[in-house]
Design a protein around this motif. Structure first.
Motif, PDB file in Angstrom:
ATOM      1  N   VAL A   1       0.844  -1.200   0.000  1.00  0.00           N
ATOM      2  CA  VAL A   1       0.000   0.000   0.000  1.00  0.00           C
ATOM      3  C   VAL A   1       0.880   1.251   0.000  1.00  0.00           C
ATOM      4  O   VAL A   1       2.045   1.212   0.411  1.00  0.00           O
ATOM      5  CB  VAL A   1      -0.954   0.045   1.214  1.00  0.00           C
ATOM      6  CG1 VAL A   1      -1.886  -1.144   1.214  1.00  0.00           C
ATOM      7  CG2 VAL A   1      -0.162   0.110   2.519  1.00  0.00           C
ATOM      8  N   SER A   2       0.280   2.347  -0.437  1.00  0.00           N
ATOM      9  CA  SER A   2       0.954   3.638  -0.378  1.00  0.00           C
ATOM     10  C   SER A   2       0.595   4.328   0.936  1.00  0.00           C
ATOM     11  O   SER A   2      -0.568   4.359   1.337  1.00  0.00           O
ATOM     12  CB  SER A   2       0.526   4.518  -1.551  1.00  0.00           C
ATOM     13  OG  SER A   2       1.002   5.839  -1.371  1.00  0.00           O
ATOM     14  N   GLY A   3       1.609   4.884   1.584  1.00  0.00           N
ATOM     15  CA  GLY A   3       1.369   5.602   2.827  1.00  0.00           C
ATOM     16  C   GLY A   3       1.596   7.090   2.685  1.00  0.00           C
ATOM     17  O   GLY A   3       1.859   7.774   3.676  1.00  0.00           O
TER      18      GLY A   3
ATOM     19  N   GLY B   1      -1.343 -11.700   6.963  1.00  0.00           N
ATOM     20  CA  GLY B   1      -0.106 -11.730   6.187  1.00  0.00           C
ATOM     21  C   GLY B   1       0.757 -10.505   6.425  1.00  0.00           C
ATOM     22  O   GLY B   1       0.656  -9.815   7.445  1.00  0.00           O
ATOM     23  N   THR B   2       1.606 -10.231   5.433  1.00  0.00           N
ATOM     24  CA  THR B   2       2.571  -9.136   5.530  1.00  0.00           C
ATOM     25  C   THR B   2       2.002  -7.877   4.895  1.00  0.00           C
ATOM     26  O   THR B   2       1.367  -7.922   3.847  1.00  0.00           O
ATOM     27  CB  THR B   2       3.877  -9.527   4.798  1.00  0.00           C
ATOM     28  OG1 THR B   2       4.364 -10.760   5.330  1.00  0.00           O
ATOM     29  CG2 THR B   2       4.939  -8.448   4.958  1.00  0.00           C
ATOM     30  N   LEU B   3       2.243  -6.759   5.534  1.00  0.00           N
ATOM     31  CA  LEU B   3       1.857  -5.464   4.999  1.00  0.00           C
ATOM     32  C   LEU B   3       3.129  -4.677   4.683  1.00  0.00           C
ATOM     33  O   LEU B   3       3.972  -4.464   5.551  1.00  0.00           O
ATOM     34  CB  LEU B   3       1.001  -4.693   6.006  1.00  0.00           C
ATOM     35  CG  LEU B   3       0.536  -3.291   5.591  1.00  0.00           C
ATOM     36  CD1 LEU B   3      -0.316  -3.362   4.332  1.00  0.00           C
ATOM     37  CD2 LEU B   3      -0.221  -2.627   6.728  1.00  0.00           C
ATOM     38  N   VAL B   4       3.268  -4.259   3.430  1.00  0.00           N
ATOM     39  CA  VAL B   4       4.408  -3.456   3.004  1.00  0.00           C
ATOM     40  C   VAL B   4       3.895  -2.062   2.673  1.00  0.00           C
ATOM     41  O   VAL B   4       2.988  -1.903   1.856  1.00  0.00           O
ATOM     42  CB  VAL B   4       5.104  -4.068   1.769  1.00  0.00           C
ATOM     43  CG1 VAL B   4       6.291  -3.196   1.343  1.00  0.00           C
ATOM     44  CG2 VAL B   4       5.573  -5.485   2.063  1.00  0.00           C
ATOM     45  N   VAL B   5       4.474  -1.064   3.315  1.00  0.00           N
ATOM     46  CA  VAL B   5       4.048   0.318   3.127  1.00  0.00           C
ATOM     47  C   VAL B   5       5.171   1.085   2.436  1.00  0.00           C
ATOM     48  O   VAL B   5       6.302   1.124   2.924  1.00  0.00           O
ATOM     49  CB  VAL B   5       3.701   0.992   4.464  1.00  0.00           C
ATOM     50  CG1 VAL B   5       3.226   2.422   4.240  1.00  0.00           C
ATOM     51  CG2 VAL B   5       2.648   0.182   5.209  1.00  0.00           C
TER      52      VAL B   5
ATOM     53  N   VAL C   1      13.360  -0.165   6.311  1.00  0.00           N
ATOM     54  CA  VAL C   1      14.610  -0.322   5.570  1.00  0.00           C
ATOM     55  C   VAL C   1      14.824   0.943   4.750  1.00  0.00           C
ATOM     56  O   VAL C   1      14.115   1.206   3.781  1.00  0.00           O
ATOM     57  CB  VAL C   1      14.582  -1.555   4.657  1.00  0.00           C
ATOM     58  CG1 VAL C   1      15.952  -1.755   4.010  1.00  0.00           C
ATOM     59  CG2 VAL C   1      14.172  -2.799   5.445  1.00  0.00           C
ATOM     60  N   GLN C   2      15.798   1.722   5.175  1.00  0.00           N
ATOM     61  CA  GLN C   2      16.085   3.009   4.536  1.00  0.00           C
ATOM     62  C   GLN C   2      17.148   2.834   3.450  1.00  0.00           C
ATOM     63  O   GLN C   2      18.115   2.101   3.628  1.00  0.00           O
ATOM     64  CB  GLN C   2      16.567   4.003   5.597  1.00  0.00           C
ATOM     65  CG  GLN C   2      16.887   5.395   5.068  1.00  0.00           C
ATOM     66  CD  GLN C   2      17.285   6.342   6.180  1.00  0.00           C
ATOM     67  OE1 GLN C   2      16.844   6.215   7.323  1.00  0.00           O
ATOM     68  NE2 GLN C   2      18.149   7.298   5.848  1.00  0.00           N
TER      69      GLN C   2
ATOM     70  N   ALA D   1      12.223   4.924   2.424  1.00  0.00           N
ATOM     71  CA  ALA D   1      12.313   3.738   3.267  1.00  0.00           C
ATOM     72  C   ALA D   1      11.093   2.865   3.027  1.00  0.00           C
ATOM     73  O   ALA D   1       9.982   3.376   2.859  1.00  0.00           O
ATOM     74  CB  ALA D   1      12.404   4.118   4.746  1.00  0.00           C
ATOM     75  N   VAL D   2      11.311   1.577   3.014  1.00  0.00           N
ATOM     76  CA  VAL D   2      10.229   0.607   2.875  1.00  0.00           C
ATOM     77  C   VAL D   2       9.899   0.077   4.261  1.00  0.00           C
ATOM     78  O   VAL D   2      10.801  -0.295   5.022  1.00  0.00           O
ATOM     79  CB  VAL D   2      10.633  -0.549   1.933  1.00  0.00           C
ATOM     80  CG1 VAL D   2       9.550  -1.628   1.910  1.00  0.00           C
ATOM     81  CG2 VAL D   2      10.883  -0.022   0.522  1.00  0.00           C
ATOM     82  N   ILE D   3       8.616   0.058   4.580  1.00  0.00           N
ATOM     83  CA  ILE D   3       8.176  -0.380   5.907  1.00  0.00           C
ATOM     84  C   ILE D   3       7.503  -1.737   5.773  1.00  0.00           C
ATOM     85  O   ILE D   3       6.589  -1.912   4.968  1.00  0.00           O
ATOM     86  CB  ILE D   3       7.191   0.640   6.503  1.00  0.00           C
ATOM     87  CG1 ILE D   3       7.832   2.034   6.555  1.00  0.00           C
ATOM     88  CG2 ILE D   3       6.744   0.194   7.899  1.00  0.00           C
ATOM     89  CD1 ILE D   3       6.853   3.143   6.900  1.00  0.00           C
TER      90      ILE D   3
END
Length: 408
Positions: free
Chosen positions: A308-310, A331-335, A363-364, A394-396
């Protein structure tokens, strides 16, 4: 014959009979190219590897399950002799000579009338490297030369100018997460052939230094008048340079269609009648967690992941994300683009039922020399971002997969 060099030639075998004797490893390596050439292939062999058998089952070749017999090469244009029976190979080679069939032998190159070059492919070009004579044949050396040429063509370090008129247009290239080695082969080749490169801030910047001096580089991140006008200005720049007959590369970070406004640019080009090629890229949503040791799925832990976009907060009326539903997923959420909004995102997820102890990793500058990973939980992530001074990009990653990597 050993004193004379081989004469290189490209055979056009589409619809023409090709006979392959032997269904072992040699045939398994050579058959795909013959199939791609459109040859009418007859395999003669009492047995075959599983891969060769699959080709026969798929109807790509005709398999006669028996040993070689005199007359098998009649009406053939080309023959590949690769059985383990030296006597059968010799007899088949003699038949090929009588019928004037060009013949390759895997067991005795000197007795063959044709040799298979070391071949590779890049951008519609076949590179074939052939030793000039039987004396001193070194297959490893020819293969190494082949690999060096193909790799140079693919990564742009070996550039052969086009002398025929190129069709002007735009290539929308996904540059990957930042490491210049993670751009696709096709993307790198197109970049090497560009007249103009319009680059995003998050694209693989190191690749720009490799461009020839004549290439015009436009920094899309510095186009003025704000976010909306910036996109309009980018579209106009693409159109302007393409209509001048130039080869334009729009170099974007990640994949053009993952929060990259790629389709907006494609639509603008289509409306103006400008041809556009889209080259997918490695998305940071998967590659950056992977580079930090985090699998977005893992057996027994996560069977799905959601990206998703944050860039807008959960309580922002512009948000299109159903955060309540996301909180219920296991499951996993990637922002992406959510560093400055992660506090409100975490609060919203917890408010809708997500455990405050759910692991979070940020992860920056993923995949670059500046990469760093910061771990937290939903309860602590807002304060952790402030204390650790985490900055975009950064990916969250939110979910139990954060804890399954080595050393966690």
């Amino acid at each position: 014959m050993a004193e004379h060099p081989a004469y290189p030639v490209g055979l056009r075998l589409a619809g023409r009979r090709v006979v392959v004797l032997g269904g072992g490893q040699v045939a398994q390596r050579r058959l795909p190219a013959l199939i791609a050439a459109g040859a009418d292939i007859v395999l003669v062999s009492p047995e075959a590897t599983a891969s060769v058998e699959a080709m026969a089952d798929a109807g790509e070749i005709t398999w006669q399950r028996r040993r070689y017999e005199d007359g098998d090469l009649a009406d053939a244009w080309y023959a590949l002799i690769a059985t383990s029976d030296h006597d059968a190979n010799t007899r088949a080679s003699a038949e090929a000579e009588r019928h004037r069939v060009w013949c390759v032998r895997s067991d005795d190159a000197d007795a063959a009338t044709a040799w298979t070059p070391a071949t590779g492919h890049s951008a519609g070009v076949t590179v074939a490297v052939l030793t000039t004579s039987a004396r001193g044949r070194d297959p490893r050396h020819t293969a190494a030369i082949r690999d060096a040429v193909v790799e140079g063509l693919r990564d742009g370090t070996l550039v052969a100018p086009h002398h025929r008129t190129r069709t002007p247009g735009v290539a929308l290239v996904g540059g990957g997460p930042g490491d210049p080695d993670l751009i696709t082969v096709r993307g790198r080749r197109l970049l090497a052939e560009a007249d103009v490169v319009i680059a995003d801030r998050l694209g693989p910047r190191d690749l720009l230094a490799e461009l020839p001096p004549h290439v015009e580089v436009i920094d899309a991140a510095k186009i003025p008048y704000g976010r909306f006008m910036a996109q309009e200005a980018i579209n106009n720049a693409l159109l302007e340079h393409a209509k001048q007959g130039k080869s334009v590369v729009r170099l974007k970070g990640g994949d053009p269609y993952v929060f990259g406004r790629g389709m907006e640019e494609v639509q603008a080009l289509a409306e103006a009648g400008v041809p556009c090629t889209v080259v997918p890229g490695i998305s940071s949503s998967i590659s950056v967690p992977g580079a930090a040791g985090i699998p977005v799925t893992h057996r027994g832990v996560a069977h799905e992941f959601t990206v998703v976009s944050g860039h807008v907060a959960p309580d922002d009326e512009r948000s299109l994300v159903d955060w309540a539903s996301l909180a219920r997923l296991t499951g996993t959420l990637v922002v992406l683009m959510g560093v400055d909004k992660i506090g409100r995102i975490a609060e919203t997820l917890v408010a809708h039922g997500k455990s405050p102890d759910t692991p979070v990793a940020l992860v920056q500058e993923g995949t670059t020399a500046a990469q760093r990973r910061v771990d937290a939980t939903l309860a602590t992530v807002a304060e952790t971002v402030r204390a650790q001074d985490v900055k975009p990009p950064a990916v969250i990653v939110i979910g139990e997969v954060v804890t399954v990597g080595p050393g966690i």
